[in-house]
Scaffold this active site. Structure first.
Site, mmCIF file in Angstrom:
data_model
loop_
_atom_site.group_PDB
_atom_site.id
_atom_site.type_symbol
_atom_site.label_atom_id
_atom_site.label_comp_id
_atom_site.label_asym_id
_atom_site.label_seq_id
_atom_site.Cartn_x
_atom_site.Cartn_y
_atom_site.Cartn_z
ATOM 1 N N VAL A 77 0.909 -1.094 -0.045
ATOM 2 C CA VAL A 77 -0.010 0.131 -0.116
ATOM 3 C C VAL A 77 0.811 1.234 -0.125
ATOM 4 C CG1 VAL A 77 -2.079 1.179 1.114
ATOM 5 C CG2 VAL A 77 -1.629 -1.485 1.140
ATOM 6 N N LYS B 190 -6.559 -1.114 9.884
ATOM 7 C CA LYS B 190 -7.813 -1.250 10.603
ATOM 8 C C LYS B 190 -7.588 -1.965 12.119
ATOM 9 C CE LYS B 190 -7.059 -4.684 7.725
ATOM 10 N NZ LYS B 190 -6.543 -4.657 6.175
ATOM 11 N N VAL C 255 -11.053 -0.055 5.885
ATOM 12 C CA VAL C 255 -12.236 -0.615 5.645
ATOM 13 C C VAL C 255 -12.706 -0.729 4.184
ATOM 14 C CG1 VAL C 255 -14.657 -0.418 6.642
ATOM 15 C CG2 VAL C 255 -12.826 0.623 7.976
ATOM 16 N N GLY D 99 -11.024 -1.546 1.390
ATOM 17 C CA GLY D 99 -10.029 -1.031 0.620
ATOM 18 C C GLY D 99 -10.426 0.220 -0.205
ATOM 19 N N ILE E 249 -13.289 0.785 -1.681
ATOM 20 C CA ILE E 249 -14.881 1.375 -1.536
ATOM 21 C C ILE E 249 -14.583 2.327 -0.506
ATOM 22 C CG2 ILE E 249 -17.022 0.664 -0.656
ATOM 23 C CD1 ILE E 249 -16.356 -2.172 -1.194
ATOM 24 N N GLU F 109 -2.626 -14.808 3.084
ATOM 25 C CA GLU F 109 -1.210 -14.695 3.823
ATOM 26 C C GLU F 109 -0.695 -16.237 4.277
ATOM 27 O OE1 GLU F 109 0.351 -11.880 4.589
ATOM 28 O OE2 GLU F 109 -1.445 -10.610 4.036
ATOM 29 N N LYS G 158 -12.757 -4.414 10.883
ATOM 30 C CA LYS G 158 -13.535 -3.409 9.839
ATOM 31 C C LYS G 158 -14.839 -3.232 10.365
ATOM 32 C CE LYS G 158 -10.710 -5.080 6.352
ATOM 33 N NZ LYS G 158 -10.709 -6.288 5.307
HETATM 34 N N1 LIG Z 1 -2.405 -5.086 1.412
HETATM 35 C C1 LIG Z 1 -3.648 -4.537 1.206
HETATM 36 O O1 LIG Z 1 -4.192 -4.962 0.109
HETATM 37 C C2 LIG Z 1 -4.170 -3.874 2.320
HETATM 38 C C3 LIG Z 1 -5.535 -3.419 2.153
HETATM 39 C C4 LIG Z 1 -6.206 -2.858 3.103
HETATM 40 C C5 LIG Z 1 -5.426 -2.288 4.251
HETATM 41 N N2 LIG Z 1 -4.024 -2.577 4.264
HETATM 42 C C6 LIG Z 1 -3.358 -2.153 5.276
HETATM 43 O O2 LIG Z 1 -2.316 -1.503 5.135
HETATM 44 C C7 LIG Z 1 -1.214 -1.428 6.012
HETATM 45 C C8 LIG Z 1 -0.086 -1.900 5.095
HETATM 46 O O3 LIG Z 1 -0.077 -3.120 4.344
HETATM 47 P P1 LIG Z 1 0.856 -3.850 3.248
HETATM 48 O O4 LIG Z 1 -0.056 -4.817 2.642
HETATM 49 O O5 LIG Z 1 1.056 -2.796 2.352
HETATM 50 O O6 LIG Z 1 1.847 -4.465 3.935
HETATM 51 P P2 LIG Z 1 3.218 -4.640 3.855
HETATM 52 O O7 LIG Z 1 3.263 -4.892 2.129
HETATM 53 O O8 LIG Z 1 3.909 -5.824 4.502
HETATM 54 O O9 LIG Z 1 4.081 -3.129 4.034
HETATM 55 C C9 LIG Z 1 4.563 -2.948 5.212
HETATM 56 C C10 LIG Z 1 5.817 -2.147 5.000
HETATM 57 O O10 LIG Z 1 6.167 -1.484 6.228
HETATM 58 C C11 LIG Z 1 7.544 -1.527 6.252
HETATM 59 N N3 LIG Z 1 8.092 -1.869 7.764
HETATM 60 C C12 LIG Z 1 8.133 -2.523 8.785
HETATM 61 N N4 LIG Z 1 8.540 -2.185 9.796
HETATM 62 C C13 LIG Z 1 8.880 -1.052 9.372
HETATM 63 C C14 LIG Z 1 9.416 0.143 10.455
HETATM 64 N N5 LIG Z 1 9.719 -0.324 11.542
HETATM 65 N N6 LIG Z 1 9.644 1.407 9.792
HETATM 66 C C15 LIG Z 1 9.285 1.457 8.540
HETATM 67 N N7 LIG Z 1 8.721 0.878 7.710
HETATM 68 C C16 LIG Z 1 8.633 -0.473 8.231
HETATM 69 C C17 LIG Z 1 7.816 -2.936 5.764
HETATM 70 O O11 LIG Z 1 9.277 -3.059 5.252
HETATM 71 P P3 LIG Z 1 9.744 -4.450 4.823
HETATM 72 O O12 LIG Z 1 9.098 -5.065 3.547
HETATM 73 O O13 LIG Z 1 11.389 -4.350 4.468
HETATM 74 O O14 LIG Z 1 9.578 -5.516 6.161
HETATM 75 C C18 LIG Z 1 6.950 -3.203 4.606
HETATM 76 O O15 LIG Z 1 7.493 -2.310 3.507
HETATM 77 C C19 LIG Z 1 -1.787 -2.520 6.889
HETATM 78 O O16 LIG Z 1 -2.120 -1.939 7.998
HETATM 79 C C20 LIG Z 1 -2.780 -3.280 6.132
HETATM 80 O O17 LIG Z 1 -3.664 -3.958 7.170
HETATM 81 C C21 LIG Z 1 -3.467 -3.389 3.281
#
Ligand SMILES: NC(=O)c1ccc[n+]([C@@H]2O[C@H](COP(=O)([O-])OP(=O)(O)OC[C@H]3O[C@@H](n4cnc5c(N)ncnc54)[C@H](OP(=O)(O)O)[C@@H]3O)[C@@H](O)[C@H]2O)c1
Length: 430
Positions: free
Chosen positions: A16, A107, A134, A136, A138, A192, A207
Site C-alpha cells: 500500500v 484497521k 475498511v 479497501g 470502497i 497470507e 472493519k
Molecule cells: N495489502 C492490502 O491490500 C491492504 C488493504 C487494506 C489495508 N491494508 C493495510 O495497510 C497496511 C500496510 O499493508 P501492506 O499490505 O502494504 O503491508 P506490507 O506490504 O507488508 O508493507 C509494510 C511495509 O512496512 C515496512 N516496515 C516494517 N517495519 C517498519 C519500520 N519499523 N519502519 C518503517 N517501515 C517498516 C515493511 O518493510 P519490509 O518490507 O522491509 O519489512 C513494508 O515495506 C496494513 O495496516 C494493512 O492492514 C492493506
C-alpha cells in the site's frame, strides 16, 4: 499555481505504501488542480530501499519512521506499516502529538486504539483518516460520514474480507474443499502464509467495529464483536445452501437496537435474491440501511495495491482541501457508550446439518429435541448415503432465539444416533 505544496510523509513502502507514492506521482497534475495546490511526497521511511520498484531519491529518507513522524516537514504522515501495536502505533501517536494530520490503512490499530487516537487528534486539531482500512477501495467511510449524514443508520452489513470471499466462491464454483482452496489462495497471493486473521474472521471484525462506530455514533468496541470464521464450512454445506436458495458468505453485521448494539462476524446463509449474494471472488461489499435513503450497497475491491492506495490518496486529498471531519463522524465526547447484545439473545433463522445413523425413530428424537427447546422447523433435506454410512440431513428453522437453538443443538449432539457434532449456520433475511 503559486500556492505552497502540501507535503506527505509515507511510513512503510510495501504494497500500500509503494502504491500510494506511485499514485501521488501518477496523479500529480489532477491532484494539484483538485486540491488547489501541489500535493507532493516529501519524506519516506522503510526498513530498507532494497527491492523498491520506484525511485525514492527525490524524497528525504528516514530509517526510523518515528523520527520521521516527529521531525519531517510534512503536513500529513501516512502510516502504512501495519499492526495494532508497536511501531505503527508509535508513528501515529508521534505524528498526532506533533500536530500533523494522519492517514492510515491500519484497521487493527483503529479498531483497538481508535478512540484514544481520535482524542489526541481532536485535541491537536488535526485529522485522523482511515478510509483504506475498511473495505479497501470502497469509499464507505466517506459515504457514511458524509453521504448518510441526514439519516439514522440502524444496520450496516458487509462482505469485508476478500480472502474469505474468494475461498467461499471457489469452493462453490469448483466443488472443492476448504483446505485445498486455501492452499491455492496462498499460492496465488490472495491469502497470507499465516491466514488466521482472515479466515478466522478477525480482520472482518476490525472493519465491522469501525463501521459500527461511524454508522451509529458509538465508541468503537472491537471486544464486543462476536467472531466466527470459515474453517468449518464444508463443500457439502455450500451445495445444500444452493439447493435451499442461499449462498454462504462471511458477513459482518452490525445492528443498533436503541442503546444496545449487536456486532457479529460469521458465515451466513444469504438468500440468492439479495444483491450481496452476487458479490463474488475477492470483491467486498457494504450495505447500509438509512431511515431516509433506504438501502444502499457499495461494491468493489477491498484490497490490493491500487484500490487501497486510491482510498489513501482520497483521504490525503480531503485534508489538502481543508476538509476535516470527526474521526468517527461525531466528536469523541459525543460518541455513545452502549452495551452489547449477547449472541444468546440474537433472534434469527438457522441452517443445521446433522449426520444421523439410519435407524427407526432417529428423526423423531431430533424433532423432539427441537420441540423441547422451542425451535420450529421450516424445512428438511436428506441426502442419499453409502451403505453403513451416516445420513446427511439438513434442517432450516423459523425465527428462533439463539439460546434455544444452542440448547437444542446440545441435546441433538448428545443423541447416540448422531455421529458428528451438529453444524449450524445463521440465515440472514437480506
Ligand atoms: N495489502 C492490502 O491490500 C491492504 C488493504 C487494506 C489495508 N491494508 C493495510 O495497510 C497496511 C500496510 O499493508 P501492506 O499490505 O502494504 O503491508 P506490507 O506490504 O507488508 O508493507 C509494510 C511495509 O512496512 C515496512 N516496515 C516494517 N517495519 C517498519 C519500520 N519499523 N519502519 C518503517 N517501515 C517498516 C515493511 O518493510 P519490509 O518490507 O522491509 O519489512 C513494508 O515495506 C496494513 O495496516 C494493512 O492492514 C492493506
Amino acid at each position: 499555481m503559486t500556492k505552497e505544496a502540501f507535503k506527505i510523509a509515507v511510513a512503510g513502502l510495501g504494497t500500500v505504501g509503494g502504491g500510494t507514492v506511485k499514485a501521488i506521482e501518477r496523479h500529480a497534475e489532477v491532484m494539484a488542480s483538485r486540491c488547489g495546490r501541489p500535493v507532493i511526497v516529501s519524506a519516506v521511511s522503510a526498513l530498507s530501499k532494497d527491492g523498491l520498484d520506484f525511485d525514492v531519491s527525490g524524497y528525504a529518507w528516514y530509517g526510523d519512521a518515528v523520527e520521521m513522524a516527529r521531525d519531517c516537514d510534512a503536513d500529513v504522515v501516512v502510516e502504512l506499516i501495519g499492526g495494532s501495536e508497536g511501531i505503527a502505533k508509535k508513528v501515529v501517536e508521534t505524528a498526532l502529538e506533533a500536530g500533523r494530520h494522519v492517514v492510515t490503512a491500519n484497521k487493527a490499530l483503529i479498531a483497538h486504539h481508535g478512540l484514544a487516537l481520535a482524542k489526541v487528534a481532536e485535541e491537536k486539531g488535526v485529522s485522523l483518516n482511515y478510509e483504506a482500512g475498511v473495505a479497501g477501495g470502497i469509499p464507505i467511510i466517506k459515504a457514511i460520514r458524509e453521504g448518510f449524514a441526514g439519516n439514522d443508520v440502524n444496520k450496516v452489513q458487509g462482505i469485508l474480507n476478500g480472502t474469505c470471499n474468494y475461498i467461499l466462491t471457489t469452493m462453490r464454483e469448483e466443488g472443492r474443499d476448504f483446505d485445498e482452496v486455501l492452499k491455492d489462495a496462498q499460492d496465488f497471493g490472495y491469502a497470507e502464509a499465516d491466514p488466521s486473521f482472515d479466515i478466522d474472521g478477525v480482520d472482518a471484525a476490525h472493519k465491522l467495529a469501525i463501521l459500527a462506530s461511524v454508522a451509529f455514533g458509538v465508541e468503537v468496541n472491537f471486544d464486543a464483536v462476536h467472531i466466527e470464521g470459515i474453517r468449518h464450512i464444508s463443500s457439502t454445506d455450500i451445495q445444500f445452501a444452493e439447493e435451499l436458495g442461499y449462498r454462504i458468505k462471511l458477513l459482518g453485521v452490525a445492528l443498533r437496537h436503541d442503546d444496545v448494539i449487536e456486532q457479529r462476524v460469521h458465515p451466513t446463509m444469504v438468500p440468492l435474491s439479495a444483491s450481496i449474494s452476487t458479490v463474488e471472488g475477492v470483491f467486498n461489499a457494504v450495505v447500509v440501511d438509512g431511515d431516509e435513503v433506504d438501502t444502499v450497497m457499495l461494491e468493489g475491491r477491498g484490497a490490493g495495491e491500487r484500490p487501497t492506495a486510491s482510498a489513501v490518496v482520497a483521504d490525503i486529498a480531503d485534508i489538502a482541501r481543508g476538509i476535516s471531519l470527526p474521526t468517527f463522524s461525531v466528536p469523541v465526547t459525543d460518541l455513545a457508550k452502549v452495551s452489547t447484545r449477547p449472541m444468546s439473545e440474537h433472534c434469527g433463522a438457522y441452517y443445521v446439518r446433522l449426520a444421523l445413523m439410519d435407524k427407526p425413530g432417529v428423526f423423531a428424537d431430533v424433532a423432539a429435541a427441537l420441540r423441547d427447546h422451542n425451535v420450529s422447523m421450516e424445512s428438511m433435506l436428506q441426502r442419499g448415503r453409502e451403505p453403513g454410512e451416516p445420513v446427511p440431513v439438513v434442517i432450516t428453522t423459523h425465527e428462533t432465539l439463539e439460546a434455544d437453538m444452542t440448547a437444542a443443538l446440545e441435546a441433538i449432539g448428545a443423541l447416540d444416533t448422531v455421529t458428528e457434532p451438529p453444524r449450524m449456520i445463521r440465515i440472514e433475511s437480506a
